[in-house]
Design a protein around this motif. Sequence first.
Motif, PDB file in Angstrom:
ATOM      1  N   ASP A  13      -5.962   6.795  12.015  1.00  0.00           N
ATOM      2  CA  ASP A  13      -4.639   6.109  11.859  1.00  0.00           C
ATOM      3  C   ASP A  13      -3.682   7.290  11.060  1.00  0.00           C
ATOM      4  O   ASP A  13      -2.695   7.033  10.822  1.00  0.00           O
ATOM      5  CB  ASP A  13      -4.863   4.857  11.153  1.00  0.00           C
ATOM      6  CG  ASP A  13      -5.347   3.720  11.789  1.00  0.00           C
ATOM      7  OD1 ASP A  13      -5.693   2.801  11.531  1.00  0.00           O
ATOM      8  OD2 ASP A  13      -5.399   4.119  13.276  1.00  0.00           O
ATOM      9  N   TYR A  14      -4.411   8.084  10.303  1.00  0.00           N
ATOM     10  CA  TYR A  14      -3.515   8.745   9.287  1.00  0.00           C
ATOM     11  C   TYR A  14      -3.205   9.995   9.728  1.00  0.00           C
ATOM     12  O   TYR A  14      -2.428  10.907   9.431  1.00  0.00           O
ATOM     13  CB  TYR A  14      -4.434   9.208   8.121  1.00  0.00           C
ATOM     14  CG  TYR A  14      -4.462   8.169   6.870  1.00  0.00           C
ATOM     15  CD1 TYR A  14      -5.591   6.905   7.304  1.00  0.00           C
ATOM     16  CD2 TYR A  14      -3.598   7.819   5.988  1.00  0.00           C
ATOM     17  CE1 TYR A  14      -5.660   6.173   6.363  1.00  0.00           C
ATOM     18  CE2 TYR A  14      -3.725   6.928   5.081  1.00  0.00           C
ATOM     19  CZ  TYR A  14      -4.637   5.971   5.221  1.00  0.00           C
ATOM     20  OH  TYR A  14      -4.858   4.702   4.480  1.00  0.00           O
ATOM     21  N   GLY A  71     -11.143   4.180   9.552  1.00  0.00           N
ATOM     22  CA  GLY A  71      -9.931   4.334  10.303  1.00  0.00           C
ATOM     23  C   GLY A  71      -8.974   5.532  10.089  1.00  0.00           C
ATOM     24  O   GLY A  71      -7.944   5.611  10.068  1.00  0.00           O
ATOM     25  N   LEU A  72      -9.712   6.542   9.813  1.00  0.00           N
ATOM     26  CA  LEU A  72      -8.820   7.903   9.525  1.00  0.00           C
ATOM     27  C   LEU A  72      -8.034   8.443  10.464  1.00  0.00           C
ATOM     28  O   LEU A  72      -6.940   9.041  10.368  1.00  0.00           O
ATOM     29  CB  LEU A  72      -9.931   9.015   9.266  1.00  0.00           C
ATOM     30  CG  LEU A  72     -10.451   8.929   7.618  1.00  0.00           C
ATOM     31  CD1 LEU A  72     -11.469  10.355   7.286  1.00  0.00           C
ATOM     32  CD2 LEU A  72      -9.520   8.903   6.629  1.00  0.00           C
TER      33      LEU A  72
END
Lengths: 386, 90, 375
Positions: free
Chosen positions: C50-51, C47-48
């Motif tokens: 999201d960063y 879920g990168l």
Amino acid sequence: MTEQKNWVEEALAEHENQIDQRHFSKVAPGEREALVLERIDRARRARARVKEERITLAHGSGGKATHTLIEAIFLDAFRNPLLEPMEDAARLTMAGGRIALTTDSYVVSPLFFPGGDIGDLAINGTVNDLAVSGATPMYLSAGFILEEGFPVADLQRVVASMRAAADAAGVQVVTGDTKVVQRGKADGCYINTAGVGVVPDGLDLGVANAKPGDAVLVSGPIGDHGVTVMLARGELDIDTDLTSDTAAVNGLVADLLAAVPGGVRAMRDATRGGVATILNEVAKAANVSVVVAEDDIPVRAEVRGASELLGIDPLYVACEGRIVAIVDGTAADAALDAMHRNPLGREAAIVGRIADDPPGIVLLRTAFGGTRIVDMLVGDPLPRIC
Amino acid sequence: MCLGIPGEVIEILADKPDLARVDVSGVRRAINIGLLGDDKPKPGEWVLIHVGFALSKIDEAEAKAALDFLESIGQAYADEIDALRESLIE
Amino acid sequence: MRFVDEFRDADTAHALAAKIAGLCEPGRQYKFMEVCGGHTHTIYKHGLEDYLPETITLVHGPGCPVCVIPMGRVDDAMALASAPDVIMTSFGDMMRVPGSKGSFFDAKANGVDIRMVYSPLDSLKIARQNPDKRVVFMAIGFETTAPSTAMTVLRAAQEGIENFSIFCNHVTIVPAIKAILDSPDLRLDGFLGPGHVSTVIGCRPYEFISRDYGKPVVVAGFEPLDILQSIYLLMVQLHEGRAEIENQYSRVVPWNGNLVALKAINETMELRPYFEWRGLGFISHSALRVREKYARFDAEELFQVPGVRVADPKACQCGEVLKGVLKPWECKVFGTACTPETPIGTCMVSPEGACAAYYNFGRFTRQRVKEATAR
């Protein structure tokens, strides 16, 4: 491939009808994505249909193909209220009492592996299906399909394992059958079992009972059995000290039910398809969301290592002595305690909870803090190479 | 791309100098070290494993440097957050 | 796990994310492409996205070597597998790639002897154990995997094994990147360089990207922090007006590549004049074939392959997804007719394909997911 062309055309037609009617191009990008996701949801809820002409290995993996096959072919043909819940055992009322009835077939290869053999699986697997349905397991049947040329000594070994496993679980094998097929037709030995047990009054377990706020527990480290068997096939040249986790969990289940009376909603035996499959079944049956945290799921280092090496996800790998339990949120700690006090539940953990949104979906909060969806298994675990 | 996993070399097989036994999180497997040429790995060194071959040695110094950088970012961030928190307390 | 866990620390990720956000110019959109299936997979799995701030988009390029194999070549492989006395061996990812008459998996159900292997060496072992059969290895992959295939062929030659051959579908990354850069459809700000390909070819082959196209490249590792750090390094370059090649994955990638590996490839293989890539069309000097010297190990020499060009099904938009022009969910059949269970195109089959990655991991609006998993 005519089958494929047909549903391709169908999808295009559907796309033209529905999306164009909503002026797809005039919709804002964020909403467009939402529309597509809605379309996917609808497709997922559509009636199951088997598109293949022949059975493939995917149909046996416990994942999407298996579920589709069961729904479209078996459920469709046999449909009745007793079959529909599709839990690990059927709950029947007979002669004034309630019994649970289950059946299983064992086709594991190789027959003998670190930690057990097909005999252990046959007894434990059947006992476990009864136990998680709330029943006290009592009697089993055992049908053997033997291959011409199978060593009698091996058969004796298997049967000895079954006797020991049955004694340990407190059940008896009371009837059986034997067939022999020609060389090449049975991989040594296949075993089919059926099991019956008594269900106490008032105990109605079922994954459809899961409610937002409930806790999700697993009784120990996942994936041990599947990885052990995969490595035992010897094709992959990998050594570990892993052994199968095959065990009869009826004692553990009894402890759990006694510790939190009325607090257990459902239990499942985590076999083919792994824990991920069970979580998906819960989400779908109860129309809830299952949210689990990667950090909280117990996995042995060797299982993690072997899985990384092979490119598979431990969440989808079979266990043979682990249960997933959905319990009332307020009873979670007591439930965990009870499991810890049993030798088979020492490493039990609370891995997540039930939420109400998004319904039907299993979400995993990664160790890293991101989130991903854990869908039902597709195909057979494919080593991801490149 | 593709699945490349770090593994620790346990031993070079005496009768098969092209092969080394590696350990990945308790899982052991023999892999081919032919692609490392003359720079054979010693037990205790780490290699990147891909489809049964060691593609490269993992340079511990570089790994440490990378981690130090990441830690420094983490620390600087933590310091900043602390500072922010402190200033709010007033 | 060492060299893995340390690069997955969540707090450091937040710190990096803050630094990345701090470098974003107000009102500017950033688009970075990664050309490595492993990167696509990691980005979705952890879920990168999201960063990252909304102004940074990660575009997935043709980095999945399974995804770029055209249907015709899959049909050729099936023809090989169905030839008498042949045992076809293949990596797992190829098993469900659809040709015009089904996949390896389907063929297996019909009785064709197709076996999944983890390494080309396993395939050679099967050849040794089955002297009366002809074993074919479906060789796929970028320059990461080509050396392993090459070493296996050299091994086979050394041992005098006569029943082993490869069906060579190795492709090279640089021509694909150039095709993307030359494509009018995309405006990219930089690249995340393929980590494991670079272990073999080094970082020098990417110099043309900064020199001739003025775009920065950071060769990135595969753990979440590797990718975030690489994005950070790209942002720093853009902020400072630089366009250079940097190596974030220096613990594994040598600047000059692996000479032994390159020699092995060069000894056994040569570049094809051109090769068809799914969705990208014909690209010159972008794929490898077995050299004449080793023709006895070339399945295309030993067997008759149909070699027919098969057009993708009309509904399939893999090409545009592979180029990063369409997002997976923008494809007309995504999620309905084309799912991981019933894939039409390769982007949905391989777990590293953008569509499969998105379907399995990224499918929900970030908001909803954040709310559901908030603690």
